[in-house]
Design a protein around this motif. Structure first.
Motif, PDB file in Angstrom:
ATOM      1  N   ASN A 163     -12.377  -0.410  -6.615  1.00 11.05           N
ATOM      2  CA  ASN A 163     -11.833  -0.188  -5.405  1.00 11.05           C
ATOM      3  C   ASN A 163     -12.696   0.366  -4.178  1.00 11.05           C
ATOM      4  O   ASN A 163     -13.496   1.351  -4.183  1.00 11.05           O
ATOM      5  CB  ASN A 163     -11.068   1.091  -5.693  1.00 11.05           C
ATOM      6  CG  ASN A 163      -9.958   1.738  -4.752  1.00 11.05           C
ATOM      7  OD1 ASN A 163     -10.218   1.264  -3.270  1.00 11.05           O
ATOM      8  ND2 ASN A 163      -9.185   2.564  -4.866  1.00 11.05           N
TER       9      ASN A 163
ATOM     10  N   LYS B 281       2.373   1.693  -3.652  1.00 13.27           N
ATOM     11  CA  LYS B 281       1.088   2.485  -3.967  1.00 13.27           C
ATOM     12  C   LYS B 281       0.112   1.410  -4.870  1.00 13.27           C
ATOM     13  O   LYS B 281      -0.433   1.913  -5.736  1.00 13.27           O
ATOM     14  CB  LYS B 281       1.492   3.728  -4.798  1.00 13.27           C
ATOM     15  CG  LYS B 281       2.501   4.680  -4.330  1.00 13.27           C
ATOM     16  CD  LYS B 281       2.259   5.365  -3.188  1.00 13.27           C
ATOM     17  CE  LYS B 281       3.327   6.373  -2.827  1.00 13.27           C
ATOM     18  NZ  LYS B 281       3.514   6.257  -1.397  1.00 13.27           N
ATOM     19  N   SER B 282       0.137   0.287  -4.159  1.00 12.58           N
ATOM     20  CA  SER B 282      -1.104  -0.613  -4.943  1.00 12.58           C
ATOM     21  C   SER B 282      -2.413  -0.180  -4.496  1.00 12.58           C
ATOM     22  O   SER B 282      -2.655   0.299  -3.362  1.00 12.58           O
ATOM     23  CB  SER B 282      -0.318  -1.986  -4.443  1.00 12.58           C
ATOM     24  OG  SER B 282      -1.389  -2.789  -4.697  1.00 12.58           O
ATOM     25  N   ARG B 283      -3.256  -0.754  -5.383  1.00 12.84           N
ATOM     26  CA  ARG B 283      -4.852  -0.691  -4.819  1.00 12.84           C
ATOM     27  C   ARG B 283      -5.193  -1.957  -4.417  1.00 12.84           C
ATOM     28  O   ARG B 283      -4.630  -2.919  -4.889  1.00 12.84           O
ATOM     29  CB  ARG B 283      -5.656  -0.333  -6.060  1.00 12.84           C
ATOM     30  CG  ARG B 283      -5.413   1.130  -6.742  1.00 12.84           C
ATOM     31  CD  ARG B 283      -6.441   1.356  -7.803  1.00 12.84           C
ATOM     32  NE  ARG B 283      -6.598   0.373  -8.627  1.00 12.84           N
ATOM     33  CZ  ARG B 283      -7.946   0.015  -9.370  1.00 12.84           C
ATOM     34  NH1 ARG B 283      -8.845   0.591  -9.027  1.00 12.84           N
ATOM     35  NH2 ARG B 283      -7.775  -0.936 -10.174  1.00 12.84           N
TER      36      ARG B 283
ATOM     37  N   ALA C 252       0.264  -2.403  -9.904  1.00 12.14           N
ATOM     38  CA  ALA C 252       1.370  -1.616  -9.158  1.00 12.14           C
ATOM     39  C   ALA C 252       3.043  -1.372  -9.622  1.00 12.14           C
ATOM     40  O   ALA C 252       3.260  -0.403  -9.679  1.00 12.14           O
ATOM     41  CB  ALA C 252       1.354  -1.893  -7.443  1.00 12.14           C
TER      42      ALA C 252
ATOM     43  N   GLU D 139     -13.175   3.694  -2.635  1.00 13.13           N
ATOM     44  CA  GLU D 139     -13.773   4.579  -3.365  1.00 13.13           C
ATOM     45  C   GLU D 139     -15.293   4.298  -3.296  1.00 13.13           C
ATOM     46  O   GLU D 139     -16.105   4.928  -2.905  1.00 13.13           O
ATOM     47  CB  GLU D 139     -13.390   4.574  -4.773  1.00 13.13           C
ATOM     48  CG  GLU D 139     -11.802   5.188  -4.969  1.00 13.13           C
ATOM     49  CD  GLU D 139     -11.706   6.583  -4.591  1.00 13.13           C
ATOM     50  OE1 GLU D 139     -12.724   7.194  -4.604  1.00 13.13           O
ATOM     51  OE2 GLU D 139     -11.051   7.066  -3.728  1.00 13.13           O
TER      52      GLU D 139
ATOM     53  N   ARG E  49      -3.620  -5.559  -6.070  1.00  9.26           N
ATOM     54  CA  ARG E  49      -3.160  -5.556  -7.522  1.00  9.26           C
ATOM     55  C   ARG E  49      -1.768  -5.404  -7.623  1.00  9.26           C
ATOM     56  O   ARG E  49      -1.396  -4.153  -7.946  1.00  9.26           O
ATOM     57  CB  ARG E  49      -4.273  -4.540  -7.976  1.00  9.26           C
ATOM     58  CG  ARG E  49      -5.731  -4.658  -7.702  1.00  9.26           C
ATOM     59  CD  ARG E  49      -6.431  -5.883  -8.573  1.00  9.26           C
ATOM     60  NE  ARG E  49      -5.935  -6.049  -9.859  1.00  9.26           N
ATOM     61  CZ  ARG E  49      -6.591  -5.209 -10.856  1.00  9.26           C
ATOM     62  NH1 ARG E  49      -7.932  -4.602 -10.449  1.00  9.26           N
ATOM     63  NH2 ARG E  49      -6.291  -5.382 -12.168  1.00  9.26           N
TER      64      ARG E  49
ATOM     65  N   THR F 249      -8.846  -4.201  -4.646  1.00  8.61           N
ATOM     66  CA  THR F 249     -10.121  -4.132  -5.124  1.00  8.61           C
ATOM     67  C   THR F 249     -10.885  -5.516  -4.896  1.00  8.61           C
ATOM     68  O   THR F 249     -10.256  -6.268  -4.478  1.00  8.61           O
ATOM     69  CB  THR F 249      -9.866  -4.079  -6.724  1.00  8.61           C
ATOM     70  OG1 THR F 249      -9.468  -5.307  -7.112  1.00  8.61           O
ATOM     71  CG2 THR F 249      -9.100  -2.856  -7.104  1.00  8.61           C
TER      72      THR F 249
ATOM     73  N   PHE G 179       0.898  -1.084   0.095  1.00  5.71           N
ATOM     74  CA  PHE G 179       0.073  -0.091   0.015  1.00  5.71           C
ATOM     75  C   PHE G 179       0.883   1.308  -0.040  1.00  5.71           C
ATOM     76  O   PHE G 179       0.757   2.164  -0.649  1.00  5.71           O
ATOM     77  CB  PHE G 179      -0.801  -0.017   1.202  1.00  5.71           C
ATOM     78  CG  PHE G 179      -2.250  -0.878   1.049  1.00  5.71           C
ATOM     79  CD1 PHE G 179      -2.986  -0.862  -0.134  1.00  5.71           C
ATOM     80  CD2 PHE G 179      -2.589  -1.834   1.861  1.00  5.71           C
ATOM     81  CE1 PHE G 179      -4.117  -1.438  -0.126  1.00  5.71           C
ATOM     82  CE2 PHE G 179      -3.637  -2.605   2.023  1.00  5.71           C
ATOM     83  CZ  PHE G 179      -4.520  -2.293   1.045  1.00  5.71           C
TER      84      PHE G 179
END
Ligand code: FAD
Length: 625
Positions: free
Chosen positions: A273, A263-265, A321, A276, A317, A267, A259
């Motif tokens: 995501n 800077k991974s998402r 990333a 969000e 993900r 989902t 993370f």
């Protein structure tokens, strides 16, 4: 009673546990002890080089405030912690640790811990407060300094501490047994610093069969801090605040580097995501829902909502990333390939540094992180007051910062005279992690030496009490010997229960009634009442625990310790009549947060004579720092 030798050790300060907190205490206490002629002794159930939660190594130090250079202020850290804990934290304790933690990290570096450096010589930050390390040997390095400070002749390894010894209203020592030799150890001390870590295995783990024992939290800490301090009569705080980490599924690999550094998402299965799509829910938990970063339990909750809605599994993900990070090199094929190799190596190293099993799982499932996402999931609940949980003892705050309500004696002393706590054992001061636990150990160690100097009389240890405790500790061996011939199969016997079966019962009870994985982390007053009813029967059967070996004797006591951890948790979850920590647990009967009535600490004390619990609310005092 089995014929075990009794070994008596008289000391001034006894440090129980050889983890991060007490390694810090050892270094600091040894310094002050030498100046004041105080004797310090340490006892650990394992070998200090690889004991406690840092045993396997870590890939990041999670608390480095960097405040001397003005990068962050102490107030920033206190605000971060308090918001993350939905408003429930002791400003004075968090502040005290924050102002000392950087010097602890500098000591680690001096002792040889490799910390990643930028080209300009500054530490590589993973996130705002976290710095990257080559931490496979982290614990060995920290333990070496502690051993050098104390001298190995003052350290007792592989001795499992079972019970406190009291002299009236004050601590007088501790009793336990060797896990290798037939010996009972009686430690007589003027002050005791309890730092036996948190608790794993109270709730049923997701892992089963041959994977049993695989959990996020290493299996060594089994609620001894809670048991020991509760039995001594020490007031507990935040025992409802368990921690549920979302981690790579089944291997429990860390997500922090993904993370924060990559800077991974994360989902859901449909590529949405959930941070969000579900963010509207955060408004219900304002002002904490508005905090940046979003509190850990709320982040969990947003993911859990998708899983409950059938949108799982959740994925990290990783491929996305890595592609994003490498994309700025895409016009230079050689540089691109080099960067991809570098990222791939970092991804594997992150697991190899601290959760080797996850790397093995990747290998076993043909997972190349640059090609394929990996599943993440909420783990079973743990008790770890030094991390993102908050459970532990209610301790006296620092003299120059703590308000009168939070101060009754020596810094980090519990409500029992002479009994101190640090690391996972002290509550309401989360987010200290490995470095902050070490710093808090230093604070508590120094304070406990001061206690010994100002209270020089050796408390009385009643030999009759010692004999009773010795018989109680060894009883599981006696139970086995007396009944082993009753059936032809050792495993099935109406007169005893082995610790593994006992543990299954405890875990099932907690899982189903107190909001474990199976219950989707949801509970209610009715369910908790049922849990308490079943706990009475379980406790009755604890009298029938049986041990065939010293190892099994340790397992018996680990489970009795877990049982008290379970009990105080149930009482405190029941007492807090709201859902303040969704994502850690939900009260189905009280699903909303209620700041008006419950923005307070929930404290619990067990009466040592009657076993009755007393609960009380304590106001959260916001300090102008
Ligand atoms: P521990 O270090 O766990 O030590 C407890 C000690 O008590 C051990 O020596 C144990 O053997 C001993 N003990 C237990 N029971 C008994 C008994 N009955 N008798 C005698 N001795 C006993 N922090 C970071 O900074 N960065 C990270 O990346 C990070 N990742 C983590 C990952 C995991 C999976 C976990 C569990 C923790 C992580 N932490 C991390 C937090 C860090 O490990 C803890 O904050 C820290 O170890 C707490 O210190 P402690 O001394 O309270 O407990």
């Amino acid at each position: 009673m089995p014929n075990f030798e009794t070994v008596e050790i008289t000391t001034d300060l006894l440090l129980i546990g050889g983890g991060m907190a007490n390694c810090g205490a050892a270094v600091e206490a040894a310094y002050w002890a030498k100046k004041n002629g105080v004797k310090v002794t340490l006892v650990d159930k394992a070998a200090m080089d690889r004991s406690g939660a840092v045993a396997m190594g870590l890939s990041a130090i999670n608390q480095y405030v960097n405040y001397a250079k003005g990068v962050n202020t102490l107030k920033d850290y206190v605000e971060y912690v308090k918001k993350d804990l939905m408003g429930i934290a002791r400003d004075d304790l968090v502040y005290n640790i924050a102002r000392h933690v950087d010097s602890t990290v500098h000591l680690f570096e001096k002792w040889g811990l490799p910390i990643w450096l930028n080209d300009d010589g500054t530490y590589v930050n993973e996130g705002r407060w976290q710095i990257m390390i080559n931490g496979e040997s982290y614990k060995i390095i920290v333990a070496e300094a502690a051993k050098n400070a104390l001298g190995t002749e003052n350290i007792y390894e592989r001795v499992f501490i079972v019970e406190p010894i009291l002299d009236g209203d004050r601590i007088a020592g501790a009793i336990g047994f060797s896990t290798r030799e037939e010996k009972v150890y009686v430690f007589k001390a003027k002050a005791v610093l309890a730092a036996m870590g948190g608790a794993v295995g109270v709730f049923k783990p997701r892992s089963s069969g041959e994977g049993l024992g695989r959990s996020w939290y290493p299996p060594f800490s089994t609620g001894s801090s809670t048991y020991f301090t509760v039995m001594a009569g020490a007031e507990q705080t935040c025992q409802e605040v368990r921690f549920i980490p979302i981690r790579f599924k089944d291997g429990y690999g860390p997500v922090g580097a993904w993370f924060l550094l990559f800077k991974s998402r994360a989902t859901n299965a449909f590529g949405e995501n959930y941070m969000e799509t579900n963010k509207g829910v955060l408004a219900d938990y304002a002002p904490y829902g508005d905090a940046k970063p979003i509190p850990a339990n709320l982040r969990n909750y947003l993911g859990m909502l998708d899983v409950s809605a059938g949108k799982g599994p959740l994925f990290m993900r990783t491929e996305e990333a890595i592609a994003n990070l490498a994309s700025k090199y895409k016009d230079d094929e050689k540089a691109f390939k080099k960067k991809m190799k570098e990222l791939e190596a970092e991804a594997w190293e992150d697991f190899l540094d601290m959760t080797i099993a996850q790397a093995m799982l990747w290998a076993a499932t043909n997972t190349a992180p640059e090609e394929k996402s990996s599943e993440i999931a909420a783990a079973e609940p743990y008790f770890i007051g030094s991390h993102s949980g908050a459970s532990g003892c209610w301790v006296s705050g620092p003299r120059d910062v703590a308000p009168a309500e939070y101060q009754w004696g020596y810094t980090n002393m519990t409500t029992v005279k002479g009994l101190f706590a640090a690391g996972d054992a002290s509550g309401a001061s989360s987010h200290k992690f490995s470095s902050g636990s070490h710093a808090e150990g230093r604070i508590a160690g120094k304070s406990a030496v001061r206690f010994c100097v100002e209270n020089p009389e050796q408390p009385n240890v009643d030999p009759a009490v010692v004999e009773t405790l010795k018989a109680k500790i060894l009883k599981p061996m006696e139970v086995y010997e007396a009944n082993k011939g009753f059936t032809t199969d050792d495993e099935i016997n109406p007169n005893y229960i082995f610790p593994k079966m006992y543990m299954f019962r405890l875990q099932k009870l907690m899982d189903e009634y107190a909001g474990g994985v199976t219950a989707n982390f949801t509970t209610s007053k009715a369910l908790l009442e049922k849990a308490l009813e079943l706990l009475v029967f379980l406790k009755e059967d604890s009298e029938k625990l049986a041990a065939r070996s010293l190892h099994e004797l340790m397992r018996c006591w680990e489970n009795i310790h877990r049982t008290v951890q379970a009990e105080v948790h149930i009482h405190t979850v029941m007492f807090r009549e709201e859902t303040r920590f969704p994502g850690y647990y939900m009260r189905a009967d009280l699903p909303k947060i209620n700041n008006e009535d419950w923005k307070c600490f929930c404290n619990a004390t067990r009466n040592p004579q009657t076993g009755e619990w007393t609960m009380r609310k304590v106001p959260v005092i916001d300090l102008a720092l």
